[in-house]
Design an enzyme around this catalytic site. Structure first.
Site, PDB file in Angstrom:
ATOM      1  N   ARG A 127      58.488  52.200  49.803  1.00 30.27           N
ATOM      2  CA  ARG A 127      59.685  52.624  49.071  1.00 30.27           C
ATOM      3  C   ARG A 127      59.982  54.091  49.333  1.00 30.27           C
ATOM      4  NH1 ARG A 127      58.299  51.030  43.037  1.00 30.27           N
ATOM      5  NH2 ARG A 127      56.298  51.795  43.816  1.00 30.27           N
ATOM      6  N   ARG A 189      49.185  39.972  46.766  1.00 30.86           N
ATOM      7  CA  ARG A 189      49.334  38.813  45.891  1.00 30.86           C
ATOM      8  C   ARG A 189      49.915  37.668  46.704  1.00 30.86           C
ATOM      9  NH1 ARG A 189      46.372  41.072  42.964  1.00 30.86           N
ATOM     10  NH2 ARG A 189      46.570  41.505  40.733  1.00 30.86           N
ATOM     11  N   GLU A 218      45.665  29.936  43.104  1.00 30.00           N
ATOM     12  CA  GLU A 218      44.286  30.220  43.500  1.00 30.00           C
ATOM     13  C   GLU A 218      43.337  29.436  42.615  1.00 30.00           C
ATOM     14  OE1 GLU A 218      45.004  34.809  45.088  1.00 30.00           O
ATOM     15  OE2 GLU A 218      43.944  34.460  43.199  1.00 30.00           O
ATOM     16  N   HIS A 237      40.074  35.684  47.027  1.00 23.81           N
ATOM     17  CA  HIS A 237      40.548  36.849  46.272  1.00 23.81           C
ATOM     18  C   HIS A 237      39.367  37.752  45.893  1.00 23.81           C
ATOM     19  CE1 HIS A 237      43.998  38.336  43.465  1.00 23.81           C
ATOM     20  NE2 HIS A 237      43.271  39.341  43.915  1.00 23.81           N
TER      21      HIS A 237
END
Length: 271
Positions: A127, A189, A218, A237
């Site tokens: 950003r 994610r 998940e 994860h």
């Protein structure tokens, strides 16, 4: 909260009238309704900086494992059917390859530091552009548009927070912009990637491979097509899953809870 449990909803908040603070493990807060918490006067903390080193290490581990085909190699080495190792079984080198980092926050920058040691060319999309000193330290080049990064990168690594803006950030269009020899690595994610589009891209060789520490859901259903593809590595994860970091996460959460209960400034408060 640990592993997003318990679920913080209105029913729970109504049953806990004296609740002052929710301490959430990890960096992501996409599982929490910030407006709902605020409406009940409940403060929120997380543990954003503690997980960054391990997660960056995981990003590099996935990149190396995918490029050198470590999982396939292991399976070949231990298979009872293997009689010889084929001489033309080859992987790709990281040295000299172009890494595109989408999300140059704390974790993304630590990945860049590691990639520099592998003599990779580093592009990044964020950003906000990092200052010149930070860019120079890792040799990173800013891409204002994500398209330019996708078109040039041999490895695309996702390290962004899940927000409405990043939900399915990588979809069919973005995958088709990538090189057919490129690998997608996701340590952020699962919902940052359109998984249906990813399956299609991997099956049709739109991109070469994917290495994912995160999926949605998940774990994946046991019949999910991603689990059947040889050009995919999936881990459960575990970006922050080291003994030292998990202990520090818990200690950090306790510090935030104690501060919240005594009215002191809360470390890592989410505002």
């Amino acid at each position: 909260m640990w592993y997003h449990k318990p679920v913080i909803n209105e029913e729970l908040l109504q049953s806990l009238p004296n609740l002052k603070i929710v301490a959430s493990s990890g960096v992501g807060i996409d599982h929490l309704d910030l407006k709902l918490l605020s409406s009940y006067g409940v403060k929120l903390s997380n543990t954003p900086f503690i997980v960054s080193t391990d997660t960056a290490d995981m990003g590099m581990a996935l990149m190396l494992a995918s490029s050198r085909r470590l999982v396939e190699g292991y399976q070949m080495a231990v298979s009872p059917d293997t009689e010889y190792f084929p001489a033309d079984w080859l992987g790709d080198e990281l040295s000299g390859a172009t890494l595109g980092i989408v999300g140059m926050g704390t974790i993304g920058y630590k990945v860049a530091e590691r990639a520099k040691a592998f003599e990779m060319k580093i592009l990044y999309h964020n950003r906000n552009q990092r200052n010149k000193e930070e860019e120079s330290a890792v040799g990173a080049i800013y891409c204002k548009k994500i398209d330019a990064l996708l078109q040039q990168s041999d490895f695309v690594l996702l390290s962004v927070n899940l927000t409405p803006q990043t939900h399915k950030l990588i979809g069919k269009r973005e995958l088709e912009l990538m090189k057919p020899t490129a690998t997608l690595i996701n340590i952020s994610r699962g919902l940052v990637v359109d998984q249906d589009a990813l399956v299609e891209a991997l099956q049709n060789k739109v991109i070469k491979a994917a290495a994912l520490d995160v999926t949605y859901p998940e774990p994946l259903p046991r019949d999910h097509p991603l689990l059947k593809l040889k050009n995919v590595i999936i881990t459960p994860h575990i970006g922050s899953a080291t003994k030292k970091t998990r202990r520090l996460m818990m200690e950090n959460m306790i510090e935030s809870i104690q501060a919240g209960l005594t009215g002191l400034p809360i470390p890592n408060e989410v505002l």
